[in-house]
Design a protein around this motif. Structure first.
Motif, PDB file in Angstrom:
ATOM      1  N   UNK B 256     -11.425 -34.648  25.777  1.00 20.17           N
ATOM      2  CA  UNK B 256     -11.469 -35.577  24.648  1.00 20.17           C
ATOM      3  C   UNK B 256     -11.340 -34.841  23.324  1.00 20.17           C
ATOM      4  N   UNK B 257     -10.838 -35.575  22.396  1.00 19.08           N
ATOM      5  CA  UNK B 257     -10.694 -35.056  21.052  1.00 19.08           C
ATOM      6  C   UNK B 257     -11.829 -35.659  20.237  1.00 19.08           C
ATOM      7  N   UNK B 258     -12.594 -34.802  19.548  1.00 19.84           N
ATOM      8  CA  UNK B 258     -13.761 -35.295  18.823  1.00 19.84           C
ATOM      9  C   UNK B 258     -13.626 -35.017  17.334  1.00 19.84           C
ATOM     10  N   UNK B 259     -13.865 -36.078  16.573  1.00 17.24           N
ATOM     11  CA  UNK B 259     -13.859 -35.936  15.121  1.00 17.24           C
ATOM     12  C   UNK B 259     -15.302 -36.052  14.652  1.00 17.24           C
ATOM     13  N   UNK B 260     -15.826 -35.015  14.011  1.00 17.21           N
ATOM     14  CA  UNK B 260     -17.184 -35.079  13.468  1.00 17.21           C
ATOM     15  C   UNK B 260     -17.066 -35.286  11.967  1.00 17.21           C
ATOM     16  N   UNK B 261     -17.635 -36.427  11.498  1.00 19.85           N
ATOM     17  CA  UNK B 261     -17.471 -36.732  10.076  1.00 19.85           C
ATOM     18  C   UNK B 261     -18.720 -37.386   9.512  1.00 19.85           C
ATOM     19  N   UNK B 262     -18.979 -37.165   8.239  1.00 18.30           N
ATOM     20  CA  UNK B 262     -20.120 -37.823   7.599  1.00 18.30           C
ATOM     21  C   UNK B 262     -19.739 -39.188   7.051  1.00 18.30           C
ATOM     22  N   UNK B 263     -18.468 -39.517   7.022  1.00 19.95           N
ATOM     23  CA  UNK B 263     -18.002 -40.828   6.530  1.00 19.95           C
ATOM     24  C   UNK B 263     -17.186 -41.504   7.630  1.00 19.95           C
ATOM     25  N   UNK B 264     -17.854 -42.044   8.612  1.00 20.78           N
ATOM     26  CA  UNK B 264     -17.128 -42.581   9.770  1.00 20.78           C
ATOM     27  C   UNK B 264     -16.342 -43.858   9.465  1.00 20.78           C
ATOM     28  N   UNK B 265     -16.782 -44.673   8.493  1.00 27.19           N
ATOM     29  CA  UNK B 265     -16.162 -45.983   8.284  1.00 27.19           C
ATOM     30  C   UNK B 265     -14.660 -45.908   8.003  1.00 27.19           C
ATOM     31  N   UNK B 266     -14.210 -45.103   7.002  1.00 28.89           N
ATOM     32  CA  UNK B 266     -12.751 -45.053   6.758  1.00 28.89           C
ATOM     33  C   UNK B 266     -11.979 -44.499   7.948  1.00 28.89           C
ATOM     34  N   UNK B 267     -12.570 -43.544   8.667  1.00 32.71           N
ATOM     35  CA  UNK B 267     -11.872 -42.965   9.829  1.00 32.71           C
ATOM     36  C   UNK B 267     -11.649 -44.041  10.887  1.00 32.71           C
ATOM     37  N   UNK B 268     -12.713 -44.819  11.142  1.00 33.42           N
ATOM     38  CA  UNK B 268     -12.601 -45.881  12.148  1.00 33.42           C
ATOM     39  C   UNK B 268     -11.583 -46.930  11.704  1.00 33.42           C
ATOM     40  N   UNK B 269     -11.582 -47.259  10.419  1.00 35.67           N
ATOM     41  CA  UNK B 269     -10.632 -48.251   9.893  1.00 35.67           C
ATOM     42  C   UNK B 269      -9.207 -47.767  10.112  1.00 35.67           C
ATOM     43  N   UNK B 270      -9.008 -46.490   9.830  1.00 36.36           N
ATOM     44  CA  UNK B 270      -7.685 -45.884   9.989  1.00 36.36           C
ATOM     45  C   UNK B 270      -7.226 -45.948  11.448  1.00 36.36           C
ATOM     46  N   UNK B 271      -8.164 -45.602  12.348  1.00 37.33           N
ATOM     47  CA  UNK B 271      -7.842 -45.624  13.778  1.00 37.33           C
ATOM     48  C   UNK B 271      -7.525 -47.045  14.227  1.00 37.33           C
TER      49      UNK B 271
END
Ligand SMILES: Nc1ncnc2c1ncn2[C@@H]1O[C@H](COP(=O)(O)OP(=O)(O)OP(=O)(O)O)[C@@H](O)[C@H]1O
Ligand SMILES: [Mg+2]
Lengths: 347, 301
Positions: B256-271
């Motif tokens: 799996x590819x894991x993205x560790x981020x402190x701002x998950x909301x924009x990343x999830x929106x993008x995905x």
């Protein structure tokens, strides 16, 4: 159920469900009894064939010798001696005035020894008393002697069996309960230490009384022929006192040992030599004087003596009080040592 | 609410090992308190000192206003203890075990049998304790600790060797016991167990308490990254990095590819926009991260 009853019950169930314990506590000593009984009782009753030449006062005047002696009469001493040499008879006896002469074979040492013993005793008694009536009396004693083995062996083996049962019961419970953390768990329950200990005592006493009943039952079977004297039931306080003192010994062993194997080893190391030195298996009459002196420091010696007194020597109930006191004294001292060595935990 | 347990500066040494090295905490009445830590952290030693099984080298313990050491018969009926090693009478069946323990507290046999049902052992009632499976023995041990309705319950790794179903059942049981106002103290290796059950957790290592507080607060206070995982190959590492921005860390372990981020909301929106949400896993910070943060070591149960 009260804590005392439920704990004793738990211990008894644990015991009965352990086949090995049951075997070593009940069946193993019983095997000894059967073995001793069978070996020695037969030897006692099998008769020795002897020849009597001419009148022999001690034989002619005694009754009951027929139990151990098979007497044939002959007139010719030389021919009779030849018959003994041939192995048909064990010995020839004749009386010439005050002289008794006994010619015996070296081939059958055991029987010849018996016959010599019998005559030694008969003549010894004749010399001592010199009254014809005494012979009848002595003849009975001789007859008793042939049965004496089971009479002697049963109380001894019983006290050994009880000592083993009590020592192992206490030592094993202590060690395995410590190992399996049962003791710590009990420590967390609002139950007094004295309750736990008395439950173990109760269980051990119950086991010892069952041992006693089975033992006496088997020994009294016709094939062994134990004859208990009138106050035999006074052995019950002896059994209880013996259980207490040997449980204390077991507690000491269990207090010192870390594993149940070590506990078993220590218990054996204490009980087995003590059994021999206390005259449990063989009488100490023939032992050196110092052994007899030393044997007094063993509680089992006093247990044996007390048991013999009330079970077969026909002594009255009060006769065991000194032995009982000595045993309980041992129990108190050893029990105090056990308390000092007691540990709830391995570490 | 009163303090059920007060522990102050507890210390216990075994030779060179400082098994408990200055532990202080208190547990309120009715609280569900957890002690979390890896093997050898000193959890059992701490618990055993509080239960009165061991004597502390230094420090004070008070349970329900009483001192547990030396053995305190007034305190014992009020506490229930499940030891880490199961401690039964030899060769007794489950039913006989619990009835025997019950009798020590003056509890009738009927109540003991009920407790056996509560832990789901009624069909094993006639089995000797030596022949129970590890999890069954564990449940019997817990039942024996509960049989006298203690005010304070101590459990040393109660869910060790339980299957997932039994573990859930145990959790339900412990919650219901706790909800009747009883104080529960447990030690555990499982972070999820501590998170799901405990009002407060003490994280322990090398005989010391590293952090103490409600699990959620510990996690929140951590300010750690959220991990978003996708199956490898769904999106390339470089693309993921670009999508998540420079603050994020992207790793790919081949599964799996894991993205560790402190701002998950924009990343999830993008995905979501790229329609890549299938099979996605989002994991917030857990006690594991708290532990990692505190010790710099991975948590090993
Ligand atoms: N009786 C003892 N003798 C010597 N050392 C001990 C003893 N009991 C515990 N220890 C040591 O104290 C330390 C803490 O042990 P403890 O049992 O409290 O750990 P724990 O947190 O309960 O571990 P686990 O998760 O494995 O149960 C360990 O390093 C252990 O080796
Ligand atoms: Mg532990």
């Amino acid at each position: 159920m009260s804590p005392f009853r439920s704990l004793s019950r738990a211990m008894l169930l644990g015991f009965v469900r352990d086949k090995t314990s049951v075997f070593f506590t009940i069946l193993f000593p019983l095997m000894f009894l059967v073995l001793f009984g069978a070996l020695l009782t037969n030897q006692g009753v099998s008769k020795s064939k002897i020849i009597q030449v001419g009148p022999v006062a001690v034989l002619d005047q005694s009754q009951g010798l027929g139990e151990i002696l098979d007497i044939t009469r002959r007139n010719d001493l030389a021919a009779a001696q030849e018959e003994v040499r041939q192995g048909d008879f064990v010995a020839v006896v004749r009386q010439e005035g005050d002289r008794y002469q006994l010619f015996y074979t070296a081939a059958d040492q055991v029987r010849a020894g018996t016959v010599r013993g019998v005559f030694g005793q008969l003549i010894g008694q004749a010399n001592a008393a010199g009254v014809p009536q005494r012979f009848t009396l002595e003849a009975e004693q001789v007859e008793d002697k042939s049965l004496k083995v089971i009479q002697y062996v049963t109380p001894g083996l019983l006290s050994w069996a009880i000592s083993m049962g009590a020592t192992f019961g206490a030592a094993m419970t202590l060690v395995t309960w410590r190992q399996k953390k049962t003791l710590r768990r009990l420590r967390l329950a609002p139950v007094r230490t004295t309750t736990v200990v008395s439950a173990r005592v109760g269980a051990s006493v119950a086991i010892a009384l069952v041992q006693t009943a089975i033992f006496l039952g088997v020994a009294s079977l016709p094939m062994f022929g134990l004859r208990l004297s009138d106050y035999w039931w006074m052995c019950i306080p002896m059994v209880i006192a013996g259980t207490l003192v040997f449980m204390a010994i077991g507690m000491v062993a269990g207090g010192v040992a870390k594993t149940s194997e070590a506990a078993a080893g220590i218990a054996n190391l204490i009980v087995l030599p003590m059994a021999f030195l206390s005259g449990t298996f063989f009488p100490l009459d023939a032992a050196p004087a110092w052994v007899r002196t030393v044997s007094n420091i063993f509680p089992m010696k006093h247990l044996n003596e007390g048991m013999l007194d009330v079970m077969v020597r026909g002594q009255g109930p009060a006769s065991i009080l000194p032995e009982l006191g000595i045993i309980l004294g041992f129990g108190l001292v050893i029990g105090l040592i056990a308390v000092l060595l007691f540990r709830w935990d391995d570490v | 609410m009163g303090q059920t347990i007060i522990v102050q500066d507890l210390r216990k040494r075994y030779g060179d090992v400082h098994a408990v090295d200055g532990v202080s905490f208190s547990v309120e009445q009715g609280e569900f308190f957890g002690i979390l830590g890896p093997n050898g952290a000193g959890k059992t030693t701490t618990l055993e000192i509080i239960e009165g099984l061991r004597q502390a080298d230094a420090g004070t313990v008070e349970v329900l206003g009483m001192s547990p050491w030396p053995r305190n018969p007034r305190l014992l009926p009020k506490i229930g203890v499940q030891l880490q090693a199961s401690s039964f009478f030899e060769r007794l069946t489950a039913r006989e075990q619990i009835r025997t323990f019950a009798s020590l507290y003056g509890i009738p046999a009927r109540k003991a049998d009920e407790m056996l049902t509560v832990v789901g052992l009624e069909d094993k009632a006639g089995t000797q304790s030596e022949k129970l499976s590890g999890g069954q023995a564990q449940r019997l041990s817990i039942a024996c600790a509960l049989v006298h309705d203690p005010e304070v319950l101590f459990l040393d790794e109660p869910s060790a060797s339980l299957d997932p179903q039994a573990r859930r059942n145990l959790w339900d049981l412990l919650r219901s016991i706790n909800s009747t106002g009883r104080t529960v103290v447990l030690t555990t290796h499982y972070l999820d167990e501590a998170e799901s059950l405990c009002d407060r957790v003490a994280i322990m290592d090398h005989g010391k308490i590293l952090e103490l507080g409600p699990p959620a607060a510990l996690v929140r206070g951590l300010d750690s990254a959220t991990h978003i995982s996708l199956a490898t190959g769904v999106v390339a590492v470089a693309a993921a990095q670009e999508l998540a921005g420079p603050d994020a860390t992207v790793t790919d372990d081949g599964v799996s590819l894991t993205i560790a981020t402190r701002t998950p909301a924009p990343v999830l929106a993008e995905l979501a926009e790229r329609n890549l949400l299938t099979g996605i896993q989002v994991r917030g910070a857990t006690l594991e991260d708290v532990f990692l943060h505190l010790t710099g070591r991975e948590y090993r149960a």
